[in-house]
Design a protein around this motif. Sequence first.
Motif, PDB file in Angstrom:
ATOM      1  N   MET A 185       0.138 -99.575  56.612  1.00 65.43           N
ATOM      2  CA  MET A 185       1.274 -98.712  56.926  1.00 65.43           C
ATOM      3  C   MET A 185       0.868 -97.240  56.882  1.00 65.43           C
ATOM      4  O   MET A 185       1.339 -96.437  57.689  1.00 65.43           O
ATOM      5  CB  MET A 185       2.428 -99.005  55.969  1.00 65.43           C
ATOM      6  CG  MET A 185       3.039-100.381  56.189  1.00 65.43           C
ATOM      7  SD  MET A 185       4.282-100.841  54.971  1.00 65.43           S
ATOM      8  CE  MET A 185       5.749-100.112  55.702  1.00 65.43           C
ATOM      9  N   SER A 186      -0.017 -96.891  55.961  1.00 68.38           N
ATOM     10  CA  SER A 186      -0.514 -95.515  55.912  1.00 68.38           C
ATOM     11  C   SER A 186      -1.454 -95.226  57.075  1.00 68.38           C
ATOM     12  O   SER A 186      -1.347 -94.195  57.742  1.00 68.38           O
ATOM     13  CB  SER A 186      -1.238 -95.256  54.585  1.00 68.38           C
ATOM     14  OG  SER A 186      -0.333 -95.144  53.520  1.00 68.38           O
ATOM     15  N   PHE A 187      -2.396 -96.137  57.330  1.00 66.20           N
ATOM     16  CA  PHE A 187      -3.359 -95.894  58.399  1.00 66.20           C
ATOM     17  C   PHE A 187      -2.682 -95.879  59.771  1.00 66.20           C
ATOM     18  O   PHE A 187      -3.049 -95.101  60.646  1.00 66.20           O
ATOM     19  CB  PHE A 187      -4.479 -96.945  58.356  1.00 66.20           C
ATOM     20  CG  PHE A 187      -5.588 -96.590  57.415  1.00 66.20           C
ATOM     21  CD1 PHE A 187      -6.732 -95.970  57.872  1.00 66.20           C
ATOM     22  CD2 PHE A 187      -5.485 -96.865  56.061  1.00 66.20           C
ATOM     23  CE1 PHE A 187      -7.767 -95.625  57.003  1.00 66.20           C
ATOM     24  CE2 PHE A 187      -6.499 -96.530  55.180  1.00 66.20           C
ATOM     25  CZ  PHE A 187      -7.646 -95.907  55.649  1.00 66.20           C
ATOM     26  N   SER A 188      -1.694 -96.744  59.963  1.00 71.22           N
ATOM     27  CA  SER A 188      -0.982 -96.739  61.243  1.00 71.22           C
ATOM     28  C   SER A 188      -0.183 -95.452  61.423  1.00 71.22           C
ATOM     29  O   SER A 188       0.009 -94.995  62.564  1.00 71.22           O
ATOM     30  CB  SER A 188      -0.058 -97.954  61.340  1.00 71.22           C
ATOM     31  OG  SER A 188       0.955 -97.916  60.345  1.00 71.22           O
TER      32      SER A 188
ATOM     33  N   ALA B 176      -6.678 -89.549  42.554  1.00 73.96           N
ATOM     34  CA  ALA B 176      -7.759 -88.560  42.573  1.00 73.96           C
ATOM     35  C   ALA B 176      -7.939 -87.967  43.966  1.00 73.96           C
ATOM     36  O   ALA B 176      -8.104 -86.746  44.133  1.00 73.96           O
ATOM     37  CB  ALA B 176      -9.070 -89.207  42.101  1.00 73.96           C
ATOM     38  N   LEU B 177      -7.902 -88.819  44.994  1.00 69.10           N
ATOM     39  CA  LEU B 177      -8.037 -88.325  46.365  1.00 69.10           C
ATOM     40  C   LEU B 177      -6.849 -87.467  46.773  1.00 69.10           C
ATOM     41  O   LEU B 177      -7.002 -86.464  47.479  1.00 69.10           O
ATOM     42  CB  LEU B 177      -8.186 -89.508  47.326  1.00 69.10           C
ATOM     43  CG  LEU B 177      -9.511 -90.267  47.246  1.00 69.10           C
ATOM     44  CD1 LEU B 177      -9.464 -91.521  48.109  1.00 69.10           C
ATOM     45  CD2 LEU B 177     -10.675 -89.384  47.676  1.00 69.10           C
TER      46      LEU B 177
ATOM     47  N   GLY C 287      -6.020 -91.654  50.900  1.00 70.97           N
ATOM     48  CA  GLY C 287      -5.844 -91.644  49.447  1.00 70.97           C
ATOM     49  C   GLY C 287      -4.525 -92.272  49.049  1.00 70.97           C
ATOM     50  O   GLY C 287      -4.439 -93.038  48.076  1.00 70.97           O
ATOM     51  N   LEU C 288      -3.479 -91.959  49.804  1.00 67.60           N
ATOM     52  CA  LEU C 288      -2.171 -92.576  49.555  1.00 67.60           C
ATOM     53  C   LEU C 288      -2.234 -94.079  49.789  1.00 67.60           C
ATOM     54  O   LEU C 288      -1.594 -94.852  49.067  1.00 67.60           O
ATOM     55  CB  LEU C 288      -1.125 -91.949  50.476  1.00 67.60           C
ATOM     56  CG  LEU C 288       0.296 -92.472  50.307  1.00 67.60           C
ATOM     57  CD1 LEU C 288       0.896 -91.949  48.999  1.00 67.60           C
ATOM     58  CD2 LEU C 288       1.174 -92.060  51.494  1.00 67.60           C
ATOM     59  N   ALA C 289      -3.010 -94.499  50.771  1.00 66.34           N
ATOM     60  CA  ALA C 289      -3.163 -95.936  51.031  1.00 66.34           C
ATOM     61  C   ALA C 289      -3.746 -96.639  49.811  1.00 66.34           C
ATOM     62  O   ALA C 289      -3.293 -97.733  49.422  1.00 66.34           O
ATOM     63  CB  ALA C 289      -4.057 -96.152  52.255  1.00 66.34           C
ATOM     64  N   PHE C 290      -4.748 -96.051  49.171  1.00 62.93           N
ATOM     65  CA  PHE C 290      -5.299 -96.618  47.937  1.00 62.93           C
ATOM     66  C   PHE C 290      -4.264 -96.601  46.820  1.00 62.93           C
ATOM     67  O   PHE C 290      -4.091 -97.582  46.091  1.00 62.93           O
ATOM     68  CB  PHE C 290      -6.540 -95.843  47.497  1.00 62.93           C
ATOM     69  CG  PHE C 290      -7.755 -96.069  48.350  1.00 62.93           C
ATOM     70  CD1 PHE C 290      -8.192 -97.351  48.644  1.00 62.93           C
ATOM     71  CD2 PHE C 290      -8.466 -95.006  48.874  1.00 62.93           C
ATOM     72  CE1 PHE C 290      -9.308 -97.572  49.437  1.00 62.93           C
ATOM     73  CE2 PHE C 290      -9.577 -95.204  49.665  1.00 62.93           C
ATOM     74  CZ  PHE C 290     -10.007 -96.499  49.948  1.00 62.93           C
TER      75      PHE C 290
ATOM     76  N   ALA D 108       3.890 -91.415  56.009  1.00 63.05           N
ATOM     77  CA  ALA D 108       3.217 -92.431  55.196  1.00 63.05           C
ATOM     78  C   ALA D 108       3.865 -92.568  53.821  1.00 63.05           C
ATOM     79  O   ALA D 108       3.944 -93.673  53.267  1.00 63.05           O
ATOM     80  CB  ALA D 108       1.737 -92.076  55.052  1.00 63.05           C
ATOM     81  N   LEU D 109       4.342 -91.473  53.245  1.00 65.20           N
ATOM     82  CA  LEU D 109       4.982 -91.524  51.934  1.00 65.20           C
ATOM     83  C   LEU D 109       6.175 -92.470  51.912  1.00 65.20           C
ATOM     84  O   LEU D 109       6.438 -93.143  50.909  1.00 65.20           O
ATOM     85  CB  LEU D 109       5.438 -90.127  51.506  1.00 65.20           C
ATOM     86  CG  LEU D 109       4.353 -89.121  51.117  1.00 65.20           C
ATOM     87  CD1 LEU D 109       4.960 -87.733  50.939  1.00 65.20           C
ATOM     88  CD2 LEU D 109       3.645 -89.561  49.840  1.00 65.20           C
TER      89      LEU D 109
END
Length: 439
Positions: free
Chosen positions: A43-46, A207-208, A23-26, A105-106
């Motif tokens: 960067m979030s998924f990694s 939303a996620l 959700g943060l990636a989006f 990730a943040l």
Amino acid sequence: MDLSAGHVWVMISAALVLLMTPGLAFFYGGMTRAKSALNMMMMSFSAIALVAVVWVLWGYSMSSGEGVAQLFGNPLAAFGLESLLNTEDLIGAGYGATFAIITVALISGAIADRAKFGAWVVFVPVWVTLVYCPLAFMIWGGGLLGADGAIGAWAGEAIDFAGGTVVHINAGVAGLILALILGKRKGFGKDPAQRPHNIPLVMLGAALLWFGWFGFNGGAAATTEEAGLIWVNTMAAPAAAMLGWLVIERVRDGRPTSLGAASGVVAGLVAITPACANVSPVGAVGLGLVAGVLAALAVGLKYRFGYDDSLDVVGVHLVAGLVGTLALGFIALPVEGVGGGLFYGGGFAQLWAQTVAAAVSVVFCAVLTVLIGLAIHKTIGFRVTEEQEVTGVDLTQHAESAYEFGGLGTGGTFIPHPATDRSAHNAGARSAIKEEVNA
């Protein structure tokens, strides 16, 4: 061993929190430029991949269990989680991993558009090992800031139910440090192309995040009554923060925006995180309103002070994290006859404990992140070249593009692109690519 309802709820909560990182990636991907969207999401998924492995091998051990000088747990105590096999503690270990993942990730939002992906891949495991795990141990694992720790016994035990210090202040400070180390983007504050390129993607991400946050805050609920309070507060605070943010936009800019609404929601979620089980619903509304207003005002500070926090990690996570952490000194509910915050007759004791915990978190994270960030920046380099930044980090770091316009990018394949192929030294070809991207 029977699987109880409590165990099931923690597992569901862990899944909800894990969903927060995509959700943060989006959310971040939509906020950045089109030519950086995939890099931002990567960067979030990694972070999921890297932190999950670290957590299994030594991260969980460092955040709990047998302490070393009250600073971190013994990395070998549960190495590989072997000692947790056939125990219910594995559920808690998995839940804890999702917090470490989202925290790292943040940070990435502060350095959007200009960071080397390889440098990020090095930074993540080092930072989670040296910064996140020790701070989690100090706050939640019985370390320095716990009730029996050296600082906790002196200043009092701070309340941080779900991560105001460990997650949000920690990530906000780290984001600020990296933004200062990497420097400003080309055209910072002047280039209109640096505005968010896909607001619907931002709204989907928000939303996620809001959905997953019910597991983030509620997973550790000990009773049905506590779970109900957490759920209502996690609904109310971000709602009030969104309203506060929109009011500031209306007064300051003449109109409210959907980006402001999404950002307000996140600011409210951040603020209620440490306080979700310890304030009343009315307190949550007040806390969210204050957080939304202050975060909306804070995001403009980067232009005044000249630091390029690309996606407002400092303005939202650090500021709202501090608001939520310190607010407990005023509005924490009394527990079993013990005085709560100042407004409930508890005196200044809780406010002092919250202030000390926040200060220690800021200093600890800042010092370690400076050392880690500078070490990477001075060796392999943390920032892409100006040419790569102008071309776009999606193409130069991944040989991909998020959108296909007239054949640009590689459509998700790994075919070498002239902008990144080491054998392509033709300056004219690179110049043509740059013109296409900028067009």
